[in-house]
Design a protein around this motif. Structure first.
Motif, PDB file in Angstrom:
ATOM      1  N   ASP A 109       0.821  -1.208   0.000  1.00 33.21           N
ATOM      2  CA  ASP A 109       0.000   0.000   0.000  1.00 33.21           C
ATOM      3  C   ASP A 109       0.860   1.265   0.000  1.00 33.21           C
ATOM      4  OD1 ASP A 109      -2.205  -1.681   2.266  1.00 33.21           O
ATOM      5  OD2 ASP A 109      -2.545  -1.327   0.124  1.00 33.21           O
ATOM      6  N   THR A 110       2.156   1.119   0.163  1.00 33.94           N
ATOM      7  CA  THR A 110       3.051   2.266   0.152  1.00 33.94           C
ATOM      8  C   THR A 110       2.970   2.993  -1.191  1.00 33.94           C
ATOM      9  OG1 THR A 110       4.597   1.271   1.726  1.00 33.94           O
ATOM     10  CG2 THR A 110       5.475   2.981   0.261  1.00 33.94           C
ATOM     11  N   ALA A 111       2.692   4.284  -1.121  1.00 36.93           N
ATOM     12  CA  ALA A 111       2.502   5.081  -2.337  1.00 36.93           C
ATOM     13  C   ALA A 111       2.250   6.527  -1.945  1.00 36.93           C
ATOM     14  CB  ALA A 111       1.321   4.558  -3.146  1.00 36.93           C
ATOM     15  N   VAL A 112       2.245   7.392  -2.948  1.00 31.64           N
ATOM     16  CA  VAL A 112       1.712   8.735  -2.778  1.00 31.64           C
ATOM     17  C   VAL A 112       0.227   8.660  -3.118  1.00 31.64           C
ATOM     18  CG1 VAL A 112       1.777  11.130  -3.534  1.00 31.64           C
ATOM     19  CG2 VAL A 112       3.908   9.816  -3.359  1.00 31.64           C
ATOM     20  N   TYR A 113      -0.591   9.129  -2.210  1.00 29.86           N
ATOM     21  CA  TYR A 113      -2.035   9.073  -2.385  1.00 29.86           C
ATOM     22  C   TYR A 113      -2.554  10.455  -2.786  1.00 29.86           C
ATOM     23  CZ  TYR A 113      -2.337   4.371  -0.531  1.00 29.86           C
ATOM     24  OH  TYR A 113      -2.219   3.013  -0.369  1.00 29.86           O
ATOM     25  N   TYR A 114      -3.411  10.456  -3.795  1.00 29.77           N
ATOM     26  CA  TYR A 114      -3.984  11.689  -4.339  1.00 29.77           C
ATOM     27  C   TYR A 114      -5.506  11.629  -4.238  1.00 29.77           C
ATOM     28  CZ  TYR A 114       0.562  12.073  -6.669  1.00 29.77           C
ATOM     29  OH  TYR A 114       1.906  12.141  -6.956  1.00 29.77           O
ATOM     30  N   CYS A 115      -6.100  12.758  -3.919  1.00 26.41           N
ATOM     31  CA  CYS A 115      -7.544  12.853  -4.074  1.00 26.41           C
ATOM     32  C   CYS A 115      -7.842  13.652  -5.330  1.00 26.41           C
ATOM     33  CB  CYS A 115      -8.211  13.480  -2.857  1.00 26.41           C
ATOM     34  SG  CYS A 115      -7.802  15.206  -2.531  1.00 26.41           S
ATOM     35  N   ALA A 116      -9.011  13.415  -5.878  1.00 26.82           N
ATOM     36  CA  ALA A 116      -9.370  14.042  -7.141  1.00 26.82           C
ATOM     37  C   ALA A 116     -10.881  14.207  -7.228  1.00 26.82           C
ATOM     38  CB  ALA A 116      -8.866  13.200  -8.312  1.00 26.82           C
ATOM     39  N   ALA A 117     -11.295  15.125  -8.087  1.00 22.58           N
ATOM     40  CA  ALA A 117     -12.714  15.408  -8.267  1.00 22.58           C
ATOM     41  C   ALA A 117     -13.098  15.278  -9.731  1.00 22.58           C
ATOM     42  CB  ALA A 117     -13.036  16.818  -7.772  1.00 22.58           C
ATOM     43  N   VAL A 118     -14.287  14.719  -9.960  1.00 24.55           N
ATOM     44  CA  VAL A 118     -14.793  14.545 -11.314  1.00 24.55           C
ATOM     45  C   VAL A 118     -16.278  14.844 -11.315  1.00 24.55           C
ATOM     46  CG1 VAL A 118     -15.225  12.061 -10.951  1.00 24.55           C
ATOM     47  CG2 VAL A 118     -14.846  12.938 -13.274  1.00 24.55           C
ATOM     48  N   SER A 119     -16.792  15.323 -12.447  1.00 22.80           N
ATOM     49  CA  SER A 119     -18.182  15.776 -12.490  1.00 22.80           C
ATOM     50  C   SER A 119     -19.174  14.673 -12.795  1.00 22.80           C
ATOM     51  CB  SER A 119     -18.338  16.897 -13.515  1.00 22.80           C
ATOM     52  OG  SER A 119     -17.911  16.450 -14.780  1.00 22.80           O
ATOM     53  N   SER A 120     -18.684  13.500 -13.221  1.00 25.08           N
ATOM     54  CA  SER A 120     -19.581  12.422 -13.599  1.00 25.08           C
ATOM     55  C   SER A 120     -19.113  11.098 -13.015  1.00 25.08           C
ATOM     56  CB  SER A 120     -19.647  12.303 -15.125  1.00 25.08           C
ATOM     57  OG  SER A 120     -20.349  11.134 -15.509  1.00 25.08           O
ATOM     58  N   TRP A 121     -20.058  10.214 -12.699  1.00 28.02           N
ATOM     59  CA  TRP A 121     -19.729   8.887 -12.189  1.00 28.02           C
ATOM     60  C   TRP A 121     -19.251   7.953 -13.312  1.00 28.02           C
ATOM     61  CZ3 TRP A 121     -18.862   7.374  -7.410  1.00 28.02           C
ATOM     62  CH2 TRP A 121     -18.833   6.006  -7.097  1.00 28.02           C
ATOM     63  N   ASP A 122     -19.493   8.320 -14.547  1.00 26.46           N
ATOM     64  CA  ASP A 122     -19.061   7.490 -15.669  1.00 26.46           C
ATOM     65  C   ASP A 122     -17.546   7.324 -15.651  1.00 26.46           C
ATOM     66  OD1 ASP A 122     -21.480   8.900 -17.989  1.00 26.46           O
ATOM     67  OD2 ASP A 122     -21.643   7.294 -16.503  1.00 26.46           O
ATOM     68  N   GLN A 123     -17.103   6.071 -15.747  1.00 21.85           N
ATOM     69  CA  GLN A 123     -15.670   5.765 -15.797  1.00 21.85           C
ATOM     70  C   GLN A 123     -14.932   6.389 -14.624  1.00 21.85           C
ATOM     71  OE1 GLN A 123     -15.059   7.150 -19.974  1.00 21.85           O
ATOM     72  NE2 GLN A 123     -14.521   5.017 -20.365  1.00 21.85           N
ATOM     73  N   VAL A 124     -15.508   6.269 -13.445  1.00 20.82           N
ATOM     74  CA  VAL A 124     -14.963   6.930 -12.264  1.00 20.82           C
ATOM     75  C   VAL A 124     -13.610   6.354 -11.859  1.00 20.82           C
ATOM     76  CG1 VAL A 124     -16.009   5.425 -10.516  1.00 20.82           C
ATOM     77  CG2 VAL A 124     -15.697   7.878 -10.041  1.00 20.82           C
TER      78      VAL A 124
END
Length: 124
Positions: free
Chosen positions: A90-105
């Protein structure tokens, strides 16, 4: 404008827990689906988990299913990733992100806004 800032990363032993936070200083947090991704050196950014705008839909990568929990607090404009039973992989750089649609989330290319990332290191 969505402006995302992650926090909560750190060093933890195998089997331990961490909770990541993703705060949005913009005013449109509740209009977006939110996701967590991670990247290790030499690899592409990979999907971890996603949550719909109202928290009613959740989706997890198989590798974290039953260990990680994604949630969001609309009043605080903040999203969380509770990570339990952590493993060295699980070691990694973790990013959060925002998207306007649930398609291909699960697709990196679909996301409109990204945080700067927070390092999670799990020692064996």
């Amino acid at each position: 404008q969505v402006q995302l800032v992650e926090s909560g990363g750190g060093l933890v032993q195998t089997g331990g827990s961490l909770r990541l936070s993703c705060a949005d200083s913009g005013r449109t947090f509740t209009d977006y689906m939110m996701g967590w991704f991670r990247r290790t050196p030499g690899k592409e950014r990979e999907f971890v988990a996603a949550i719909s705008w109202n928290g009613g839909r959740l989706y997890y990568a198989d590798s974290v299913q039953s260990r990680f929990t994604i949630s969001r607090d609309k009043a605080k404009n903040t999203m969380y990733l509770q990570m339990n039973s952590l493993k060295p992989e699980d070691t990694a750089v973790y990013y959060c992100a925002a998207v306007s649609s649930w398609d291909q989330v699960t697709e990196v290319r679909r996301y409109d806004y990204w945080g700067q990332g927070t390092q999670v290191t799990v020692s064996s």
